[in-house]
Motif scaffolding. Structure first.
Motif, PDB file in Angstrom:
ATOM      1  N   ARG A 108       0.763  -1.168   0.053  1.00 54.71           N
ATOM      2  CA  ARG A 108       0.081  -0.092   0.011  1.00 54.71           C
ATOM      3  C   ARG A 108       0.859   1.210  -0.144  1.00 54.71           C
ATOM      4  NH1 ARG A 108      -4.025  -0.718   5.019  1.00 54.71           N
ATOM      5  NH2 ARG A 108      -2.046  -1.195   5.965  1.00 54.71           N
ATOM      6  N   SER A 109       0.231   2.510  -0.421  1.00 54.99           N
ATOM      7  CA  SER A 109       1.106   3.630  -0.352  1.00 54.99           C
ATOM      8  C   SER A 109       1.427   3.903   0.986  1.00 54.99           C
ATOM      9  CB  SER A 109       0.109   4.751  -0.921  1.00 54.99           C
ATOM     10  OG  SER A 109      -0.084   4.468  -2.249  1.00 54.99           O
ATOM     11  N   GLN A 133      10.159   3.332   0.597  1.00 49.67           N
ATOM     12  CA  GLN A 133       9.229   4.215   0.886  1.00 49.67           C
ATOM     13  C   GLN A 133       9.492   5.518   1.490  1.00 49.67           C
ATOM     14  OE1 GLN A 133       5.731   2.151   1.961  1.00 49.67           O
ATOM     15  NE2 GLN A 133       5.439   0.929   0.123  1.00 49.67           N
TER      16      GLN A 133
END
Length: 527
Positions: free
Chosen positions: A146-147, A358
């Motif tokens: 997921r982001s 990320q």
């Protein structure tokens, strides 16, 4: 026998640093001969602290590595030279002076301080100080599949390695970017001291690698910091991380984590805080709430540690049990199991890189994993243990033993029913000890006696040190300093009786607080 490695976590304590100073004085007398030489049976190699614990941690490391006399250094720091009169400020920044603390710190770190000993540890010590960054850090919290989600944090750490015979100038300069200023920033308690400006230029690449989104523009590389104990009063987790790094050298050793904890909020067995007709006062509730916050934090850390120890033991048991069974599988099946485990390990390593990407804003899902070492000729049992450790977040972690040195060790000996009856400086939000030198001395002696009790109960032997070496350590601490019996009584001092004992000092402090607050009300530019 393998070496016993000791790591210390020293909590924030304000004037209760006197207790920590006494406890660590006894520990230093006990172990300094055992740490000397090229291959000693014991080594103190990791110290992390918050607030007063950061200050005491740096002094502990310096004393051990320089052969300074522990009682001379610690008593000066926490008993004789830190009264309210010594610390009162003269300007409008805060009631207490951080500059006075800095001058005292330089004097205490001077290697010519007091009597010297030929017994010195020759290996460096890793130190970490917890800081509260008043600006805060915004970053992207990575999520697999997921982001990332934006998050903010306010804890920072200043880490360094203190080497034997490090020159004094390496600890005290340059101003705003040295270990002494880091411990002063960590100890800049908001109730008395001004915030502290630290340069973080050396940390800047790490901030960028971690993906901090709100670093200030331009050449400025400094932040304002305050008491790290406000956010993480007992940074045991940081100690465990540093110890795991130190133990990665693969040399045979055992690990003991010692937590120096002056004021744990012990469980209550009488009717206190449960009487319907006796409502706690505002001040009582404020003090109790502060103590509960700190004690709950260390409880959570200890609970997490024991869960980690249990999971490591279960994973190792599973690997040890299944390893021989997997080794007896038919060759084709064994190869298939081995291949599947290697693929799983490689996949987890790649996904770990994605999560790191990320954080830094440089996601590259096609990049090869950089996590574990290549599997090589590892058998399926070893690969299974490795895969389970990675999946559970336990890769690189070792089972850890934690002992706590606190006044709770002495309640039976003192005849008291609560810590507050023997701990002096806990009044006035732990600032009370700064008003009275006798109270500080008794807390110092209480700390010293606490460590003696831990040694007498076989603390080092239980951790794996030979019994004769434990006896040697105990005798060294017993013969080097004799705590007086006053620690059993002065904890009964109340806020009212303390103010009555020192009305002039209390009036000066109140005047400084009023002066600073009035200035802040009239002149309050945005920081």
């Amino acid at each position: 026998m393998s070496q016993l490695r000791v790591s210390l976590t020293i909590s924030g304590a304000v004037s209760l640093g006197a207790y920590e100073g006494g406890a660590l004085t006894a520990l230093l007398y006990a172990v300094r001969e055992l740490t000397a030489g090229e291959d000693p049976p014991l080594r103190l190699d990791v110290i992390s602290g918050a607030s007063a614990g950061s200050i005491t941690g740096l002094l502990t490391a310096r004393t051990l590595l320089q052969g300074q006399d522990p009682e001379t250094v610690m008593a000066a720091a926490w008993v004789t030279d830190d009264s309210i009169g010594d610390l009162l400020a003269h300007g409008t920044q805060a009631p207490l002076s951080i500059d006075a603390m800095r001058q005292m710190g330089i004097s205490l770190l001077d290697q010519g301080q007091g009597k010297s000993s030929p017994h010195r540890q020759t290996a460096g010590i890793r130190l970490s100080y917890t800081l509260a960054c008043l600006r805060g850090f915004e970053y992207q919290l990575p999520r697999l599949g997921r982001s990332p989600v934006p998050a903010a944090a306010f804890i920072d750490t200043y880490d360094h390695v203190l080497s034997p015979d490090a020159p004094l100038t390496s600890l005290t300069g340059p101003r705003g970017d040295c270990p002494l200023d880091a411990v002063l920033a960590s100890g800049a308690n908001e109730m008395g001291f001004p915030p502290y400006l630290l340069s973080r230029a050396q940390q800047w690449p790490i901030y960028q690698e971690e993906g901090i989104d709100n670093l200030p523009p331009g050449p400025n590389r400094s932040f304002w910091f305050s008491d790290g104990g406000t956010l993480d009063n007992e940074p045991l987790g940081r100690t465990l991380d540093l110890a795991n790094e130190a133990d990665a050298d693969g040399l045979p050793s055992r690990r003991l984590h010692l937590l120096i904890h002056p004021h744990p909020a012990a469980a209550i067995h009488d009717l206190s805080w449960a009487k319907p007709d006796v409502q706690p006062t505002f001040a009582q509730t404020a003090v109790r709430g502060l103590n509960l916050q700190r004690s709950q934090s260390i409880y959570d850390d200890l609970k997490r540690l024991e869960k980690t120890n249990t999971h490591i033991a279960w994973i190792d048991r599973l690997g040890d049990g299944l390893g021989p069974v997997l080794d007896q599988l038919p060759a084709e099946t064994k190869e298939a199991v081995t291949s599947a485990l290697r693929d799983a390990i490689a996949d987890m390593a790649r996904e770990a890189d994605v999560l790191r990407g990320q954080r830094s804003g440089a996601v590259n899902e096609g990049a090869p994993g950089s996590g574990p070492e290549p599997a090589g000729d590892s058998g399926p049992g070893e690969l299974l243990s490795r895969a389970l450790r990675m999946a559970s977040g336990l890769a690189g972690k070792q089972a850890a033993r934690v002992d706590v040195i606190s006044p709770l060790l002495l309640l039976p000996e003192s005849g008291a029913t609560s810590i507050d009856q023997i701990l002096s400086g806990e009044v006035l939000f732990h600032f009370g000890g700064f008003l009275d030198e006798k109270m500080r001395r008794n807390d110092f002696d209480l700390g010293y006696r606490s460590t003696l009790k831990w040694l007498e109960d076989g603390g080092l032997t239980d951790a794996g040190l030979a019994a004769e070496l434990n006896e040697q350590a105990k005798a060294a601490a017993q013969n080097s300093y004799s705590p007086q019996e006053g620690w059993k009584q002065t904890g009964r001092t109340t806020t009212a009786s303390l103010l009555a004992m020192h009305p002039w000092q209390a009036a000066r402090l109140a005047g400084r607080v009023t002066h600073v607050l009035l200035h802040d009300i009239l002149h309050h530019p945005r920081p």
